[in-house]
Design a protein around this motif. Structure first.
Motif, PDB file in Angstrom:
ATOM      1  N   MET A   1     -30.762  18.242  53.655  1.00 45.26           N
ATOM      2  CA  MET A   1     -30.858  19.103  52.463  1.00 45.26           C
ATOM      3  C   MET A   1     -31.380  20.482  52.823  1.00 45.26           C
ATOM      4  O   MET A   1     -30.842  21.498  52.360  1.00 45.26           O
ATOM      5  CB  MET A   1     -31.772  18.447  51.427  1.00 45.26           C
ATOM      6  CG  MET A   1     -31.184  17.269  50.742  1.00 45.26           C
ATOM      7  SD  MET A   1     -32.358  16.602  49.556  1.00 45.26           S
ATOM      8  CE  MET A   1     -31.794  14.928  49.441  1.00 45.26           C
TER       9      MET A   1
ATOM     10  N   TYR B   1     -22.288  23.278  47.285  1.00 46.07           N
ATOM     11  CA  TYR B   1     -21.905  23.054  48.674  1.00 46.07           C
ATOM     12  C   TYR B   1     -20.493  22.478  48.754  1.00 46.07           C
ATOM     13  O   TYR B   1     -19.716  22.831  49.631  1.00 46.07           O
ATOM     14  CB  TYR B   1     -22.865  22.087  49.363  1.00 46.07           C
ATOM     15  CG  TYR B   1     -24.314  22.500  49.359  1.00 46.07           C
ATOM     16  CD1 TYR B   1     -24.701  23.830  49.341  1.00 46.07           C
ATOM     17  CD2 TYR B   1     -25.323  21.549  49.370  1.00 46.07           C
ATOM     18  CE1 TYR B   1     -26.039  24.192  49.339  1.00 46.07           C
ATOM     19  CE2 TYR B   1     -26.655  21.906  49.370  1.00 46.07           C
ATOM     20  CZ  TYR B   1     -27.002  23.227  49.353  1.00 46.07           C
ATOM     21  OH  TYR B   1     -28.316  23.581  49.361  1.00 46.07           O
TER      22      TYR B   1
ATOM     23  N   THR C   1     -24.904  15.206  51.568  1.00 47.07           N
ATOM     24  CA  THR C   1     -25.578  16.350  50.953  1.00 47.07           C
ATOM     25  C   THR C   1     -24.569  17.364  50.453  1.00 47.07           C
ATOM     26  O   THR C   1     -24.684  17.884  49.343  1.00 47.07           O
ATOM     27  CB  THR C   1     -26.542  17.001  51.960  1.00 47.07           C
ATOM     28  OG1 THR C   1     -27.518  16.037  52.343  1.00 47.07           O
ATOM     29  CG2 THR C   1     -27.232  18.207  51.366  1.00 47.07           C
TER      30      THR C   1
ATOM     31  N   ASN D   1     -23.557  17.820  46.103  1.00 46.56           N
ATOM     32  CA  ASN D   1     -23.982  19.075  45.490  1.00 46.56           C
ATOM     33  C   ASN D   1     -22.731  19.894  45.183  1.00 46.56           C
ATOM     34  O   ASN D   1     -21.933  20.181  46.071  1.00 46.56           O
ATOM     35  CB  ASN D   1     -24.901  19.835  46.455  1.00 46.56           C
ATOM     36  CG  ASN D   1     -25.479  21.071  45.840  1.00 46.56           C
ATOM     37  OD1 ASN D   1     -24.773  21.881  45.251  1.00 46.56           O
ATOM     38  ND2 ASN D   1     -26.776  21.238  45.988  1.00 46.56           N
TER      39      ASN D   1
END
Length: 162
Positions: A114, A67, A60, A64
């Motif tokens: 998430m 992040y 995750t 992204n």
């Protein structure tokens, strides 16, 4: 005298109701305690579910860009080592997400990852690390106009010398 007896009875009744209220509230809390977002406690403790949770959390963050940038900036490992940690786990996530037996046993840990990553970013952390400030010159700093004017003069000087 009757008013004193009424007060004593009323105090006793209030005390009794408060004790019953605490007992009922405690019973509701004990019934509501279940392993967090997991079908069973044994499944959450199993190594395969812990591996799925680790892969989901790292993937995750790795997939992204927001992040990922926060993690790379905050990690004390250095950019290349921190990137390698994220890049190794990302290809494994899709296979785990599509495995029906794994999702029935462990729950949907990718969705939990998430949601947790979004909540952690809002709280100022990523994968347990506090998010560090980005290095560089702030937009409202005094040095910013000086840098802009010097860049403008260098580019104009180069163009005029042609």
């Amino acid at each position: 005298m009757p008013s004193t007896m009424f007060r004593t009875s009323f105090k006793f009744l209030v005390l009794l109701l408060s004790i019953c209220n605490i007992a009922v509230a405690q019973a509701e809390v004990l019934d509501a305690l279940v392993p967090r977002q997991s079908p069973s406690a044994a499944a959450a403790a199993s190594p395969i579910c812990q591996n799925y949770a680790r892969v989901a959390n790292l993937s995750t963050v790795g997939l992204n860009s927001t992040y990922r940038a926060a993690f790379l900036r905050s990690s004390n490992l250095g950019t290349f080592d921190a990137r390698a940690i994220l890049d190794v786990e990302s290809p494994k996530l899709m296979g785990m997400m599509m495995d029906v037996q794994l999702n029935q046993q462990c729950g949907n840990l990718s969705q939990i990852a998430m949601d947790g990553a979004a909540a952690n970013l809002t709280a100022g952390t990523v994968l347990g690390l506090p998010i560090a400030d980005a290095p560089g010159i702030a937009v409202d700093a005094v040095a910013m106009p000086i840098v802009q004017v010097s860049i403008f003069l260098i580019f104009c000087g180069t163009w005029l010398s042609l």
